[in-house]
Design an enzyme around this catalytic site. Structure first.
Site, short mmCIF file in Angstrom:
data_model
loop_
_atom_site.label_atom_id
_atom_site.label_comp_id
_atom_site.label_asym_id
_atom_site.label_seq_id
_atom_site.Cartn_x
_atom_site.Cartn_y
_atom_site.Cartn_z
N SER A 163 64.42 84.44 1.02
CA SER A 163 63.77 85.07 0.13
C SER A 163 64.05 84.88 -1.46
O SER A 163 65.41 84.70 -1.40
CB SER A 163 63.72 86.67 0.44
OG SER A 163 63.07 87.30 -0.78
N TYR A 174 69.60 93.51 1.06
CA TYR A 174 68.63 92.72 1.39
C TYR A 174 68.93 91.19 0.86
O TYR A 174 68.83 90.40 1.63
CB TYR A 174 67.36 93.20 1.11
CG TYR A 174 66.30 92.40 1.21
CD1 TYR A 174 65.64 92.12 2.34
CD2 TYR A 174 65.63 91.52 0.26
CE1 TYR A 174 64.81 91.51 2.83
CE2 TYR A 174 64.64 90.75 0.70
CZ TYR A 174 64.10 90.50 1.87
OH TYR A 174 62.80 89.76 2.04
#
Length: 279
Positions: A163, A174
């Site tokens: 990501s 994350y």
């Protein structure tokens, strides 16, 4: 070229993409994790349209409906429910694929996603652990489970999904997990090259998708949580040159390319797919 010309009776009404490369994955066994919805589902329908035999893995039983829909249009598709946050779940997915098809040619690791959205000081230690467990370990365990099978075959391709949120607001745990996915990609590529195995990744940016049937986490509650989430949306759009979110097909296309033989001289790299945001 129509879908009928490639020998698989699939149509746009079945949710398959209108743009694809016929037969690019013919004779390939492709295992896709997180295939019940979102990017994983979009990748599954694209590779189905391109002639691949699919092993669709998800923790949600919705994955069986996805596989059944594809099979009804002539696609070879096995569905497996497994908890990929533990090694035993990853082993069960790989074993099911090998038992059905005898091998895994391509592994696409798509499981992951932000559970909470807030500044780092507001995360509890338990929440941090859950974020890492969700977005790092499924990729780590699946690579570990599938790698020996690919070594036996002296070939294989692994496409991980990282990501660009490794540089972003309100998602530090994350970001750490997805940074780990990128590190797995570059390090494992060095080990895999001697065995004829490529390891690559994409780094998606913000992506428009239908509302998830299985939620990743609780929806923002209260004005403060909504404001923290809006900061993510604003930063995501402002960081892109194109000033918009991408589509599921815009994410699935690069993943399918990297998974294909067209990318045979690419390994160890992570491709940002985020409208110009390099993460």
């Amino acid at each position: 070229m129509s879908t009928q010309e490639q020998g698989v009776n699939v149509t746009a009404e079945a949710g398959l993409p209108l743009s694809f490369h016929a037969d690019r994955f013919a004779s390939k066994v492709v295992l896709i994790t997180g295939a019940a919805q979102g990017i994983g589902w979009a990748v599954a329908r694209r590779i189905a349209a391109e002639g691949g035999s699919l092993v669709l893995v998800d923790r949600s039983p919705l994955v069986h409906d996805v596989a059944e829909g594809l099979r009804s249009h002539g696609v070879s598709a096995l569905s497996v429910t497994a908890d990929l946050e533990v090694f035993e779940g990853a082993l069960s997915a790989v074993s099911a694929a090998v038992n059905e098809y005898g091998r895994i040619d391509v592994l696409i690791n798509n499981v992951g996603g932000t559970i909470w959205a807030k500044p780092f000081e507001h995360y509890s230690p338990e929440e941090i652990g859950k974020e890492i467990q969700r977005s790092l370990f499924p990729t780590l365990w699946m690579c570990r489970a599938a790698f020996p099978e690919m070594i036996k075959a002296s070939s294989g391709t692994i496409v991980n999904v990282s990501s660009v949120a490794t540089r972003g607001l309100n998602r530090v745990p994350y970001a750490g997990a997805k940074g780990g996915v990128k590190a797995i990609t570059s390090a494992l590529a060095m080990e895999g090259a001697a065995h004829g195995i490529r390891v690559v990744a994409t780094a998606p940016g913000g992506t428009e998708a239908p509302e998830r049937q299985v939620k990743r986490g609780p929806s923002p509650e209260g004005e403060q949580e909504k404001a923290w989430y809006q900061q993510i949306v604003d930063q995501t759009i402002n960081s892109t040159l194109l000033k918009r979110y991408g589509t599921l097909d815009e994410q699935a296309g690069p993943i399918a390319f990297l998974a294909s033989d067209e990318a045979s001289y690419i390994t160890g790299s992570t491709l940002p797919v985020a409208g110009g945001d390099l993460g």
